[in-house]
Design a protein around this motif. Structure first.
Motif, PDB file in Angstrom:
ATOM      1  N   ALA A  57     128.014  32.259  97.566  1.00 28.66           N
ATOM      2  CA  ALA A  57     129.130  32.384  96.618  1.00 28.66           C
ATOM      3  C   ALA A  57     130.324  31.543  97.063  1.00 28.66           C
ATOM      4  O   ALA A  57     130.997  30.924  96.235  1.00 28.66           O
ATOM      5  CB  ALA A  57     129.543  33.848  96.469  1.00 28.66           C
ATOM      6  N   GLU A  58     130.574  31.513  98.377  1.00 33.68           N
ATOM      7  CA  GLU A  58     131.685  30.694  98.873  1.00 33.68           C
ATOM      8  C   GLU A  58     131.415  29.210  98.654  1.00 33.68           C
ATOM      9  O   GLU A  58     132.306  28.449  98.267  1.00 33.68           O
ATOM     10  CB  GLU A  58     131.928  30.976 100.360  1.00 33.68           C
ATOM     11  N   VAL A  59     130.176  28.791  98.866  1.00 35.67           N
ATOM     12  CA  VAL A  59     129.821  27.387  98.625  1.00 35.67           C
ATOM     13  C   VAL A  59     129.958  27.063  97.152  1.00 35.67           C
ATOM     14  O   VAL A  59     130.524  26.029  96.778  1.00 35.67           O
ATOM     15  CB  VAL A  59     128.400  27.071  99.145  1.00 35.67           C
ATOM     16  N   HIS A  60     129.470  27.948  96.285  1.00 35.10           N
ATOM     17  CA  HIS A  60     129.628  27.744  94.839  1.00 35.10           C
ATOM     18  C   HIS A  60     131.106  27.677  94.467  1.00 35.10           C
ATOM     19  O   HIS A  60     131.495  26.905  93.587  1.00 35.10           O
ATOM     20  CB  HIS A  60     128.930  28.848  94.041  1.00 35.10           C
ATOM     21  N   GLY A  61     131.936  28.477  95.127  1.00 30.51           N
ATOM     22  CA  GLY A  61     133.377  28.448  94.871  1.00 30.51           C
ATOM     23  C   GLY A  61     133.977  27.091  95.189  1.00 30.51           C
ATOM     24  O   GLY A  61     134.817  26.581  94.429  1.00 30.51           O
ATOM     25  N   VAL A  62     133.558  26.487  96.280  1.00 30.55           N
ATOM     26  CA  VAL A  62     134.052  25.147  96.638  1.00 30.55           C
ATOM     27  C   VAL A  62     133.579  24.133  95.603  1.00 30.55           C
ATOM     28  O   VAL A  62     134.355  23.307  95.114  1.00 30.55           O
ATOM     29  CB  VAL A  62     133.596  24.735  98.060  1.00 30.55           C
ATOM     30  N   ILE A  63     132.311  24.214  95.249  1.00 32.39           N
ATOM     31  CA  ILE A  63     131.752  23.271  94.263  1.00 32.39           C
ATOM     32  C   ILE A  63     132.490  23.381  92.936  1.00 32.39           C
ATOM     33  O   ILE A  63     132.852  22.367  92.328  1.00 32.39           O
ATOM     34  CB  ILE A  63     130.245  23.530  94.062  1.00 32.39           C
ATOM     35  N   SER A  64     132.746  24.598  92.483  1.00 30.70           N
ATOM     36  CA  SER A  64     133.395  24.761  91.175  1.00 30.70           C
ATOM     37  C   SER A  64     134.878  24.398  91.217  1.00 30.70           C
ATOM     38  O   SER A  64     135.461  24.049  90.192  1.00 30.70           O
ATOM     39  CB  SER A  64     133.207  26.184  90.653  1.00 30.70           C
ATOM     40  N   PHE A  65     135.498  24.459  92.389  1.00 28.31           N
ATOM     41  CA  PHE A  65     136.919  24.132  92.503  1.00 28.31           C
ATOM     42  C   PHE A  65     137.166  22.630  92.370  1.00 28.31           C
ATOM     43  O   PHE A  65     138.130  22.209  91.746  1.00 28.31           O
ATOM     44  CB  PHE A  65     137.473  24.635  93.838  1.00 28.31           C
ATOM     45  N   TYR A  66     136.304  21.816  92.943  1.00 23.11           N
ATOM     46  CA  TYR A  66     136.490  20.361  92.943  1.00 23.11           C
ATOM     47  C   TYR A  66     135.727  19.740  91.788  1.00 23.11           C
ATOM     48  O   TYR A  66     134.503  19.741  91.771  1.00 23.11           O
ATOM     49  CB  TYR A  66     136.043  19.756  94.282  1.00 23.11           C
TER      50      TYR A  66
END
Length: 162
Positions: A57-66
């Motif tokens: 979920a944290e990795v997906h959060g980074v991906i969706s932020f940028y």
């Protein structure tokens, strides 16, 4: 892109090893995966999370932020049309309309032939030379309809990118 002779799993494993000990290395790792594969495959996320000691979920959060990080393959080329105020004030809205019309897609979509992905951006840092577009990593200044037509024709293989 990376060494295409290696299968995708081995290419990903090499990247994971290369970045696993870099503090705060999740963003550089994601960028490297995207550079190698053209996007960040969903099946890469668990491995990235594991070596970075993060949750998926944290990795997906980074991906969706940028917004530059993509989870789906794009076209062979990316055409970004600047939608910032400076560009809109001198014809940017017409370029937006023209690009969508010529390519037959909306922002965030890829042409059926896989040639071009159309994206909206909100500043290319080229305000003094508005309106601007970026093709892959090259910025074009003072773009008018004729120049845009030529650029798109080149991207679709119907002539040089002018």
């Amino acid at each position: 892109m990376g060494d295409q002779r290696l299968d995708p799993e081995r290419r990903l494993a090499q990247l994971l090893c290369q970045y696993q000990d870099i503090p705060g290395g999740v963003l550089p790792l994601l960028q490297a995966v995207q550079e190698d594969f053209g996007y960040i495959p969903g099946e890469a996320v668990p491995g990235i999370a594991g070596v970075m000691n993060l949750s998926a979920a944290e990795v997906h959060g980074v991906i969706s932020f940028y917004h530059d990080l993509k989870t789906e393959p794009g076209g062979r080329h990316t055409l970004q049309v600047c939608r910032a105020e400076s560009c809109q004030a001198v014809g940017g809205r017409e370029l937006e309309r023209r690009a969508r019309e010529l390519l037959g897609v909306d922002f965030g979509e890829t042409t059926a032939d896989g040639a071009v992905t159309l994206e909206a951006v909100y500043c290319l840092g080229n305000c003094a030379c508005s309106p601007s577009v970026r093709v892959d990593n090259e910025t074009w200044a003072r773009v008018d309809a004729t120049k845009l037509d030529s650029i798109i024709a080149g991207l679709r293989g119907n002539g040089p990118v002018a």
